[in-house]
Design a protein around this motif. Structure first.
Motif, short mmCIF file in Angstrom:
data_model
loop_
_atom_site.label_atom_id
_atom_site.label_comp_id
_atom_site.label_asym_id
_atom_site.label_seq_id
_atom_site.Cartn_x
_atom_site.Cartn_y
_atom_site.Cartn_z
N MET A 164 0.83 -1.20 0.00
CA MET A 164 0.00 0.00 0.00
C MET A 164 0.87 1.25 0.00
SD MET A 164 -1.46 -0.60 3.85
CE MET A 164 -0.48 -1.51 5.04
N ASN A 165 0.22 2.36 -0.28
CA ASN A 165 0.86 3.67 -0.25
C ASN A 165 1.02 4.11 1.21
OD1 ASN A 165 1.61 6.34 -0.61
ND2 ASN A 165 -0.37 6.99 -1.39
N SER A 166 2.09 4.83 1.51
CA SER A 166 2.30 5.29 2.89
C SER A 166 1.28 6.36 3.31
CB SER A 166 3.71 5.85 3.05
OG SER A 166 3.94 6.95 2.20
N ARG B 39 3.93 -3.49 3.57
CA ARG B 39 4.96 -3.07 2.61
C ARG B 39 4.48 -1.78 1.93
NH1 ARG B 39 7.44 -8.50 -0.35
NH2 ARG B 39 8.22 -9.47 1.57
N TYR B 40 5.31 -0.75 2.02
CA TYR B 40 4.87 0.57 1.56
C TYR B 40 5.58 1.03 0.30
CZ TYR B 40 2.57 1.09 6.10
OH TYR B 40 1.77 0.92 7.18
N SER B 41 4.80 1.65 -0.55
CA SER B 41 5.33 2.48 -1.62
C SER B 41 5.27 3.90 -1.06
CB SER B 41 4.48 2.37 -2.89
OG SER B 41 4.83 3.36 -3.83
N TYR B 42 6.43 4.43 -0.69
CA TYR B 42 6.44 5.71 0.03
C TYR B 42 6.23 6.90 -0.91
CZ TYR B 42 7.97 3.44 4.31
OH TYR B 42 8.04 2.67 5.43
N CYS B 43 5.56 7.91 -0.37
CA CYS B 43 5.39 9.16 -1.09
C CYS B 43 6.73 9.86 -1.21
CB CYS B 43 4.41 10.07 -0.36
SG CYS B 43 2.73 9.41 -0.23
N ALA C 142 2.74 12.48 4.42
CA ALA C 142 3.13 11.10 4.70
C ALA C 142 4.65 10.96 4.75
CB ALA C 142 2.55 10.18 3.62
N PRO C 143 5.16 9.87 5.37
CA PRO C 143 6.60 9.65 5.49
C PRO C 143 7.32 9.74 4.15
CG PRO C 143 5.42 8.04 6.79
CD PRO C 143 4.38 8.80 6.01
N HIS C 144 8.59 10.18 4.18
CA HIS C 144 9.47 10.31 3.02
C HIS C 144 9.03 11.44 2.09
CE1 HIS C 144 11.23 5.96 3.36
NE2 HIS C 144 10.92 6.47 4.54
N SER C 145 8.23 12.37 2.60
CA SER C 145 7.79 13.51 1.79
C SER C 145 8.47 14.79 2.24
CB SER C 145 6.27 13.68 1.88
OG SER C 145 5.61 12.51 1.48
N ILE D 274 0.52 6.16 -4.79
CA ILE D 274 1.33 4.95 -4.96
C ILE D 274 2.03 4.96 -6.32
CG2 ILE D 274 -0.46 3.50 -6.05
CD1 ILE D 274 0.42 1.26 -4.05
N ASP D 275 3.24 4.43 -6.37
CA ASP D 275 3.97 4.25 -7.62
C ASP D 275 3.64 2.85 -8.14
OD1 ASP D 275 5.94 3.41 -9.50
OD2 ASP D 275 7.30 4.96 -8.78
N PRO D 276 2.89 2.74 -9.25
CA PRO D 276 2.46 1.41 -9.72
C PRO D 276 3.61 0.44 -9.95
CG PRO D 276 1.24 3.13 -10.86
CD PRO D 276 2.31 3.82 -10.08
N GLU D 277 4.69 0.92 -10.57
CA GLU D 277 5.83 0.04 -10.84
C GLU D 277 6.47 -0.45 -9.53
OE1 GLU D 277 8.16 -2.10 -13.35
OE2 GLU D 277 6.97 -0.47 -14.25
N GLU D 278 6.66 0.47 -8.61
CA GLU D 278 7.25 0.11 -7.32
C GLU D 278 6.35 -0.86 -6.56
OE1 GLU D 278 8.78 2.28 -3.16
OE2 GLU D 278 7.93 3.47 -4.80
#
Length: 525
Positions: free
Chosen positions: A182-184, A202-206, A430-433, A213-217
């Motif tokens: 999921m997205n963070s 498991r996160y796809s971080y912003c 969100a985290p990593h932003s 969410i990053d589809p490829e990631e």
């Protein structure tokens, strides 16, 4: 989702709220006759409202009503609460219908068969709105009402996990380490579902410039233990629609057997009417379940949500319980049991009262109002972070321009608006932003153009006030607000559970509750 209330110990309960020196005044010998005195002439008007112990005696009904009503006047005005997606307006006729249904326990199908039938009608209408397959006898969609999207998401996650476990068992493989992607920027219920059902997150971080969410990631994170991917139609932070089709197409291209659950809590009643050609629902073969909140843009008072599955294949049979102790055989797949019927009836009223044309008119008006507000805020110097033109939810997410060197931040602006009665949340991304701060206005059905103009005027006044303050005054004001609200906030959480470090909020400072990081200052308007 409610807070854990801390039960005061006896010493705390005895302290009461009587100011020092007044404890000798006798409030118990009121001369009022309970049969003839007015509410404020009765002895109850000079007594503290019971807080910790149920009183021994009765209280006249009109007195109880008035004193509780007076107590509730300290709440804010729901229509000025622009932090919440939750519906704050319904017509008188549906309010009457819902009030008449208050005594009905929805789960008692034998006693209230027509109410159960009304739920079935709602499920069918919502499933078709999401383009569920209805042309094949082998693929029959199903769904149920829930207390809200939180329960709906829990049911969706539980069914994905059990289906994955069954498949692993049949293959003779280990099934002890499920994960979900999921997205963070997910709402906190996704963290809860993973934690409660023992699923690895498991996160796809912003990033600083991507809040979805990053589809490829996301697809690259999939392995043999992945139970599913969460995609969001209308993120909590910026209202954006995640690219469900890109995730779907990548899974097909790479021949990966992984289902998608779409969290359409906010966007499920918006996207079908504003961007009907956007493929995000059961038109995509990897989408197996969808949840939506009826009490958001479904236009019903809280709380009601819905979850729909593409077919019985994606809802394992062992999760459904058959019972008959209420007088009839019935299947049950819920986390709770008893619940009121009012909100389900309210949802049915809205769908047949408004129809597709009515919902489309409302959602288009909200989209236009959101675009109008965004244009005004941009003129005031804010950076707009949300999508306009119907490409996201009818909301405006924005932040101060860092290049202008303001000596105040978004939280200070929020405090100024709160003094004028508005609840416009400031929060961290969100985290990593890169610790971005932003604000958000949710445009709901009762947020008219006239009210929007008033809000814009108050934004101008708030900025003018802050610009006239020096930096120290702004900081002193923020500190004053924090100190004067900390006691209020501390009552809403048991101290044992504060400062946890297992959630995204605890680890990174992410706020999934938009008002968590805004001082909840009480202001009478």
């Amino acid at each position: 989702m409610v807070h854990l209330a801390s039960v005061p110990n006896d010493a705390e309960a005895r302290r009461g709220s009587v100011a020092e020196g007044l404890e000798k005044i006798n409030f118990d010998d009121s001369p009022g006759n309970e049969g003839t005195a007015s509410v404020y002439g009765s002895r109850f008007a000079v007594q503290e409202l019971p807080q910790h112990e149920m009183p021994e005696g009765e209280m006249p009904k009109e007195v109880a009503y008035r004193l509780i009503r007076d107590d509730l006047t300290l709440d804010g005005n729901p229509m000025l609460n622009l932090a919440s997606f939750v519906t704050t307006y319904m017509e008188d006729e549906v309010e009457k219908l819902m009030a008449e249904a208050l005594p009905k326990n929805f789960i008692d199908y034998e006693e209230y068969p027509q109410t159960a039938e009304i739920q079935n009608r709602c499920v069918s209408m919502i499933a078709r709105m999401f383009n569920a397959p209805t042309h094949s006898e082998q693929e029959t969609a199903m769904g149920t009402s829930c207390v809200g999207s939180s329960e709906a998401i829990m049911l969706g996650v539980l069914s994905m996990k059990r289906r994955w476990q069954n498949k692993r068992k049949a293959e003779g493989k280990d099934y002890s380490k499920p994960n979900i992607i999921m997205n963070s920027a997910v709402q906190v219920v996704w963290e809860k579902a993973a934690r409660y059902f023992e699923i690895e997150e498991r996160y796809s971080y912003c990033t600083q410039d991507r809040y979805v969410i990053d589809p490829e990631e996301a697809v690259n994170l999939v392995d043999e233990n992945t139970i599913g991917i969460c995609a969001i139609i209308g993120t909590t932070y910026t209202g954006e629609y995640e690219d469900v089709k890109a995730i779907n197409d990548l899974l097909i291209k790479k021949n990966i057997d992984c289902p998608i659950h779409v969290d359409a809590a906010s966007g499920g009643f918006v996207a079908p009417f504003v961007v009907p050609d956007l493929p995000w629902d059961f038109r995509l073969e990897k989408v197996v379940s969808i949840n939506v909140s009826g009490h958001k843009y479904g236009l019903v008072y809280p709380g009601v949500g819905w979850v729909v599955w593409r077919s019985p294949e994606f809802l394992p049979k062992e999760l459904v319980f058959n019972i008959n102790y209420l007088g009839a055989d019935q299947a049950s797949f819920t986390l709770n049991f008893s619940k009121g019927a009012s909100q389900v009836i309210g949802q049915y009223y809205q769908m047949i009262r408004l129809g597709k044309r009515g919902y489309r008119s409302i959602m288009m008006n909200l989209t236009r109002t959101a675009d109008y507000l965004a244009a005004n805020l941009k003129q005031l110097g804010f950076i707009i972070m949300s999508k306009g033109g119907g490409q996201g939810l009818p909301l405006v997410a924005f932040r101060l321009d860092p290049e202008k060197g303001h000596h105040y931040d978004e939280f200070a602006v929020a405090h100024q608006l709160r003094e004028r009665g508005w609840v416009v949340p400031a929060y961290t991304m969100a985290p990593h932003s890169e610790s971005l701060k932003l604000m958000r206005v949710v445009v709901r059905e009762d947020f008219s153009r006239a009210r929007c103009d008033t809000l814009v005027k108050d934004f101008k006044l708030a900025l003018q006030t802050l610009n006239e303050m020096d930096k120290k005054t702004v900081e002193d004001h923020k500190e004053h607000v924090k100190k004067n609200t900390s006691a209020t906030k501390s009552k809403n959480a048991h101290p044992h559970y504060q400062k946890e470090k297992h959630s995204l909020q605890g680890k990174h400072g992410k706020s999934t509750n938009m008002k968590e990081q805004q001082c909840n200052k009480r202001t009478k308007v």
